[in-house]
Design a protein around this motif. Structure first.
Motif, PDB file in Angstrom:
ATOM      1  N   GLY A  17       0.837  -1.194   0.000  1.00 29.17           N
ATOM      2  CA  GLY A  17       0.000   0.000   0.000  1.00 29.17           C
ATOM      3  C   GLY A  17       0.869   1.239   0.000  1.00 29.17           C
ATOM      4  N   PRO A  18       0.259   2.416   0.152  1.00 24.74           N
ATOM      5  CA  PRO A  18       1.043   3.656   0.105  1.00 24.74           C
ATOM      6  C   PRO A  18       2.107   3.712   1.210  1.00 24.74           C
ATOM      7  CG  PRO A  18      -1.329   4.121   0.302  1.00 24.74           C
ATOM      8  CD  PRO A  18      -1.168   2.636   0.360  1.00 24.74           C
ATOM      9  N   GLY A  19       1.841   3.064   2.335  1.00 27.43           N
ATOM     10  CA  GLY A  19       2.791   3.108   3.444  1.00 27.43           C
ATOM     11  C   GLY A  19       3.863   2.041   3.361  1.00 27.43           C
ATOM     12  N   GLY A  20       3.863   1.228   2.326  1.00 27.40           N
ATOM     13  CA  GLY A  20       4.846   0.152   2.203  1.00 27.40           C
ATOM     14  C   GLY A  20       4.185  -1.209   2.138  1.00 27.40           C
ATOM     15  N   SER A  21       4.979  -2.235   2.426  1.00 17.39           N
ATOM     16  CA  SER A  21       4.476  -3.604   2.296  1.00 17.39           C
ATOM     17  C   SER A  21       4.271  -4.229   3.661  1.00 17.39           C
ATOM     18  CB  SER A  21       5.465  -4.447   1.495  1.00 17.39           C
ATOM     19  OG  SER A  21       5.577  -3.916   0.198  1.00 17.39           O
ATOM     20  N   ARG A  22       3.325  -5.167   3.726  1.00 14.07           N
ATOM     21  CA  ARG A  22       3.112  -5.927   4.961  1.00 14.07           C
ATOM     22  C   ARG A  22       2.682  -7.331   4.594  1.00 14.07           C
ATOM     23  NH1 ARG A  22      -2.572  -5.583   7.108  1.00 14.07           N
ATOM     24  NH2 ARG A  22      -3.850  -4.787   5.400  1.00 14.07           N
ATOM     25  N   SER A  23       2.752  -8.208   5.579  1.00 16.79           N
ATOM     26  CA  SER A  23       2.346  -9.586   5.367  1.00 16.79           C
ATOM     27  C   SER A  23       1.181  -9.911   6.281  1.00 16.79           C
ATOM     28  CB  SER A  23       3.500 -10.542   5.685  1.00 16.79           C
ATOM     29  OG  SER A  23       4.581 -10.241   4.830  1.00 16.79           O
ATOM     30  N   VAL A  24       0.214 -10.650   5.739  1.00 16.32           N
ATOM     31  CA  VAL A  24      -0.978 -11.011   6.517  1.00 16.32           C
ATOM     32  C   VAL A  24      -1.148 -12.517   6.408  1.00 16.32           C
ATOM     33  CG1 VAL A  24      -3.452 -10.579   6.806  1.00 16.32           C
ATOM     34  CG2 VAL A  24      -2.014  -8.826   5.745  1.00 16.32           C
ATOM     35  N   SER A  25      -1.366 -13.184   7.542  1.00 15.38           N
ATOM     36  CA  SER A  25      -1.611 -14.624   7.461  1.00 15.38           C
ATOM     37  C   SER A  25      -3.010 -14.851   6.903  1.00 15.38           C
ATOM     38  CB  SER A  25      -1.471 -15.266   8.842  1.00 15.38           C
ATOM     39  OG  SER A  25      -2.544 -14.846   9.640  1.00 15.38           O
ATOM     40  N   ALA A  26      -3.197 -15.985   6.233  1.00 20.24           N
ATOM     41  CA  ALA A  26      -4.513 -16.280   5.655  1.00 20.24           C
ATOM     42  C   ALA A  26      -5.587 -16.247   6.745  1.00 20.24           C
ATOM     43  CB  ALA A  26      -4.490 -17.627   4.945  1.00 20.24           C
ATOM     44  N   SER A  27      -5.226 -16.655   7.969  1.00 23.70           N
ATOM     45  CA  SER A  27      -6.227 -16.698   9.038  1.00 23.70           C
ATOM     46  C   SER A  27      -6.677 -15.299   9.463  1.00 23.70           C
ATOM     47  CB  SER A  27      -5.690 -17.478  10.244  1.00 23.70           C
ATOM     48  OG  SER A  27      -4.465 -16.927  10.660  1.00 23.70           O
ATOM     49  N   ASP A  28      -5.860 -14.287   9.179  1.00 24.02           N
ATOM     50  CA  ASP A  28      -6.271 -12.905   9.488  1.00 24.02           C
ATOM     51  C   ASP A  28      -6.844 -12.193   8.267  1.00 24.02           C
ATOM     52  OD1 ASP A  28      -5.431 -13.056  12.111  1.00 24.02           O
ATOM     53  OD2 ASP A  28      -3.387 -12.399  11.629  1.00 24.02           O
ATOM     54  N   PHE A  29      -6.688 -12.802   7.087  1.00 20.40           N
ATOM     55  CA  PHE A  29      -7.036 -12.101   5.845  1.00 20.40           C
ATOM     56  C   PHE A  29      -8.539 -12.098   5.566  1.00 20.40           C
ATOM     57  CE2 PHE A  29      -7.346 -11.758   1.160  1.00 20.40           C
ATOM     58  CZ  PHE A  29      -6.611 -10.594   0.959  1.00 20.40           C
ATOM     59  N   PHE A  30      -9.174 -13.254   5.803  1.00 16.40           N
ATOM     60  CA  PHE A  30     -10.607 -13.358   5.479  1.00 16.40           C
ATOM     61  C   PHE A  30     -11.428 -12.860   6.665  1.00 16.40           C
ATOM     62  CE2 PHE A  30      -8.394 -16.753   3.134  1.00 16.40           C
ATOM     63  CZ  PHE A  30      -8.582 -16.247   1.858  1.00 16.40           C
ATOM     64  N   VAL A  31     -12.069 -11.722   6.483  1.00 15.51           N
ATOM     65  CA  VAL A  31     -12.739 -11.056   7.609  1.00 15.51           C
ATOM     66  C   VAL A  31     -14.211 -11.447   7.679  1.00 15.51           C
ATOM     67  CG1 VAL A  31     -13.373  -8.815   8.567  1.00 15.51           C
ATOM     68  CG2 VAL A  31     -11.109  -9.134   7.563  1.00 15.51           C
ATOM     69  N   ASP A  32     -14.898 -11.366   6.552  1.00 12.30           N
ATOM     70  CA  ASP A  32     -16.320 -11.722   6.516  1.00 12.30           C
ATOM     71  C   ASP A  32     -16.693 -11.942   5.061  1.00 12.30           C
ATOM     72  OD1 ASP A  32     -18.944 -12.217   7.223  1.00 12.30           O
ATOM     73  OD2 ASP A  32     -19.080 -10.533   8.607  1.00 12.30           O
ATOM     74  N   LEU A  33     -17.981 -12.077   4.792  1.00 11.50           N
ATOM     75  CA  LEU A  33     -18.454 -12.338   3.437  1.00 11.50           C
ATOM     76  C   LEU A  33     -17.859 -11.325   2.451  1.00 11.50           C
ATOM     77  CD1 LEU A  33     -20.615 -14.049   1.781  1.00 11.50           C
ATOM     78  CD2 LEU A  33     -22.066 -12.056   2.051  1.00 11.50           C
ATOM     79  N   MET A  34     -16.998 -11.791   1.569  1.00 15.54           N
ATOM     80  CA  MET A  34     -16.351 -10.949   0.565  1.00 15.54           C
ATOM     81  C   MET A  34     -15.649  -9.734   1.168  1.00 15.54           C
ATOM     82  SD  MET A  34     -19.092 -11.363  -2.459  1.00 15.54           S
ATOM     83  CE  MET A  34     -18.958 -12.764  -3.565  1.00 15.54           C
ATOM     84  N   MET A  35     -15.211  -9.872   2.407  1.00 14.71           N
ATOM     85  CA  MET A  35     -14.457  -8.801   3.065  1.00 14.71           C
ATOM     86  C   MET A  35     -13.116  -9.354   3.521  1.00 14.71           C
ATOM     87  SD  MET A  35     -17.161  -6.785   5.440  1.00 14.71           S
ATOM     88  CE  MET A  35     -15.857  -5.941   6.304  1.00 14.71           C
ATOM     89  N   THR A  36     -12.053  -8.614   3.207  1.00 13.47           N
ATOM     90  CA  THR A  36     -10.724  -9.059   3.607  1.00 13.47           C
ATOM     91  C   THR A  36     -10.019  -7.948   4.371  1.00 13.47           C
ATOM     92  OG1 THR A  36      -9.562  -8.163   1.689  1.00 13.47           O
ATOM     93  CG2 THR A  36     -10.558 -10.351   1.427  1.00 13.47           C
ATOM     94  N   ALA A  37      -8.819  -8.272   4.837  1.00 17.58           N
ATOM     95  CA  ALA A  37      -8.014  -7.290   5.577  1.00 17.58           C
ATOM     96  C   ALA A  37      -7.376  -6.248   4.653  1.00 17.58           C
ATOM     97  CB  ALA A  37      -6.925  -8.022   6.370  1.00 17.58           C
ATOM     98  N   LEU A  38      -7.582  -6.398   3.327  1.00 13.32           N
ATOM     99  CA  LEU A  38      -7.012  -5.433   2.380  1.00 13.32           C
ATOM    100  C   LEU A  38      -7.674  -4.078   2.533  1.00 13.32           C
ATOM    101  CD1 LEU A  38      -6.848  -7.064  -1.178  1.00 13.32           C
ATOM    102  CD2 LEU A  38      -4.919  -6.209   0.160  1.00 13.32           C
ATOM    103  N   GLN A  39      -6.871  -3.017   2.549  1.00 11.28           N
ATOM    104  CA  GLN A  39      -7.408  -1.660   2.528  1.00 11.28           C
ATOM    105  C   GLN A  39      -7.685  -1.261   1.074  1.00 11.28           C
ATOM    106  OE1 GLN A  39      -8.151   0.031   5.466  1.00 11.28           O
ATOM    107  NE2 GLN A  39      -7.670  -2.037   6.208  1.00 11.28           N
ATOM    108  N   PRO A  40      -8.562  -0.264   0.859  1.00 13.91           N
ATOM    109  CA  PRO A  40      -8.916   0.077  -0.527  1.00 13.91           C
ATOM    110  C   PRO A  40      -7.728   0.490  -1.393  1.00 13.91           C
ATOM    111  CG  PRO A  40     -10.396   1.162   1.030  1.00 13.91           C
ATOM    112  CD  PRO A  40      -9.331   0.503   1.846  1.00 13.91           C
ATOM    113  N   ASP A  41      -6.661   1.010  -0.769  1.00 16.30           N
ATOM    114  CA  ASP A  41      -5.515   1.429  -1.571  1.00 16.30           C
ATOM    115  C   ASP A  41      -4.363   0.431  -1.497  1.00 16.30           C
ATOM    116  OD1 ASP A  41      -4.923   1.898   1.028  1.00 16.30           O
ATOM    117  OD2 ASP A  41      -4.454   4.028   0.814  1.00 16.30           O
TER     118      ASP A  41
END
Lengths: 155, 285
Positions: free
Chosen positions: B139-163
């Protein structure tokens, strides 16, 4: 806002300025007059709009024309080279069609299938064609046509 | 059916793509387009701009190093399903990719698009979860890593920010004694998973289970891990009877149903598919 794209369609160079939202299927049918490619379901399921993009069978109703920029496209019109492609001939010989609407996409998918698996089993043919629907349910003769084409192509 | 009008951007680097996303709040990322274009044609989505990341070199390719497999976000299902590296290092992922949609869809759809879309009935999320995948995001602030267990938040919602852009997926290479598998029961018309099960099993020198993971697609609003079932298998002999008994206790409290298959039906299906995935993974371990 128009975007300039260049394609090779059935061996001929094509340059076009297109709207970003123009779908590849509409470019082929409406701008280039290649109406052999059909639009059936428009929801990426039926496979009537299947064409070869850089050698791979894709559903042209689900690809933007701008995404295909620089690509090589083969439609049903580009398959025959003086005489029918072996898959076209096999569909003719085995009556692999009823109303014919799904046929262009079905044939393109078969060309792709036989390109990656020259001697598919019946099961592999049915599985390989799951992205193409025949609403006449003429699948048996389609499968026979693919088997026949495989035999011809393996010579 | 035409999508609504949108501006089209084709950046050549991840940084450029992130910049465009940051300055266009209503922009969407276009990868293979096989989820996004259909919803745009139905006018269920009408983004003002598309950022086509399909030609960014850094998002392509599968590479293997230091015990892990790195798969670029724009690698297609076809490439994953047919990659000898993925088949050897993470068979469950290759099997899941090979069962998505149909031949034509698999040539276009990408792992990054699939995981970011987070359709609970698709095949890759459970495989990514069971295999303990790590998702790399920029993202604009740099790179990060997310485990799959933290990535899927809810129905078609993930930990990804819009940018932010998902740039790649890292999957551990299966060590000796570890096997994985993905099996699904699909909707006969759509091919989506009514229930898909991904299992990873590790056996110690004595043959007993030293680690297990079991995750499902299609039964809940996100891919879910059956942690209690997996934990109950550790230390066991992994016999068919043991697996049957373990999955018999499976409970997915937030199982969802629809007009085609009720929540209860899917939960029962999960026991069957879970047992099949576990026994196949065991045979490969």
């Amino acid at each position: 806002m128009g975007i300039s794209i260049e394609l090779e369609v059935n061996g001929a160079s094509v340059s076009k300025e297109v709207e970003p939202r123009l779908l590849l299927a509409h470019l082929l049918r409406e701008e280039l007059g290649l109406t052999g490619t059909k639009i059936g379901c428009d929801t990426s399921q039926c496979g009537s709009c299947t064409i070869l993009l850089d050698g791979q069978a894709v559903k042209s109703c689900t690809v933007l024309a701008v995404q295909a920029d620089g690509g090589e496209i083969t439609t049903i019109e580009g398959l025959a080279n003086g005489e029918y492609h072996p898959v076209q001939q096999a569909f003719w010989d085995n009556h692999g069609l009823q109303c014919g609407f799904c046929t262009p996409g079905m044939i393109i998918s078969c060309v792709d299938l036989l390109g990656t698996n020259p001697q598919p089993s019946e099961d592999e043919i049915r599985h390989g064609l799951e992205g193409n629907l025949c609403r006449c349910t003429g699948y048996h003769n389609i499968v026979r046509a693919v088997q026949d084409a495989a035999e011809t192509m393996n010579g | 059916m035409y999508p609504s009008k949108f501006d089209y951007h084709r950046p050549s680097s991840v940084q450029e793509a992130v910049q465009i996303l940051s300055s266009n709040p209503d922009a969407k990322i276009l990868a293979g387009g096989h989820s996004l274009i259909p919803v745009m044609k139905l006018r269920l989505a009408a983004p003002a701009a598309l950022v086509d990341i399909g030609r960014i070199d850094a998002l392509q390719g599968i590479s293997r190093s230091n015990g892990s497999l790195r798969i670029g976000a724009c690698v297609t299902y076809h490439e994953i399903a047919n990659s000898a590296d993925v088949q050897a290092a993470a068979p469950a992922l290759a099997e899941a990719a090979g069962q998505i949609g149909d031949r034509q869809v698999r040539y276009r759809g990408t792992i990054g698009g699939n995981l970011s879309h987070a359709d609970p009935a698709s095949d890759l999320p459970a495989a990514a979860l069971a295999l303990g995948a790590t998702l790399h995001v920029t993202g604009p602030g740099g790179s990060r890593s997310v485990s799959a267990s933290d990535f899927f938040v809810d129905l078609m919602m993930t930990a990804l920010q819009p940018d932010e852009i998902l740039t790649g997926v890292e999957v551990p290479v299966a060590q000796s004694g570890t096997g994985s598998a993905y099996v699904k029961w699909e909707h006969p018309a759509s091919g989506y998973a009514l229930c898909g099960a991904a299992a990873v099993v590790t056996r110690g020198a004595s043959g007993s289970c030293t680690g297990a993971s079991l995750c499902f697609n299609g039964v809940s609003s996100t891919a879910v891990a059956a942690t209690a079932v997996a934990a109950s298998l550790v230390g066991s002999d992994l016999s068919d009877a043991t697996i049957e008994s373990a999955v018999g206790d499976l409970s997915i409290p937030d199982a969802t149903g629809d007009m085609f298959a009720s929540a209860g039906y899917r939960q029962e299906l999960a026991k069957v598919m879970g047992a099949r995935a576990l026994s196949t993974a065991r045979d490969r371990a």
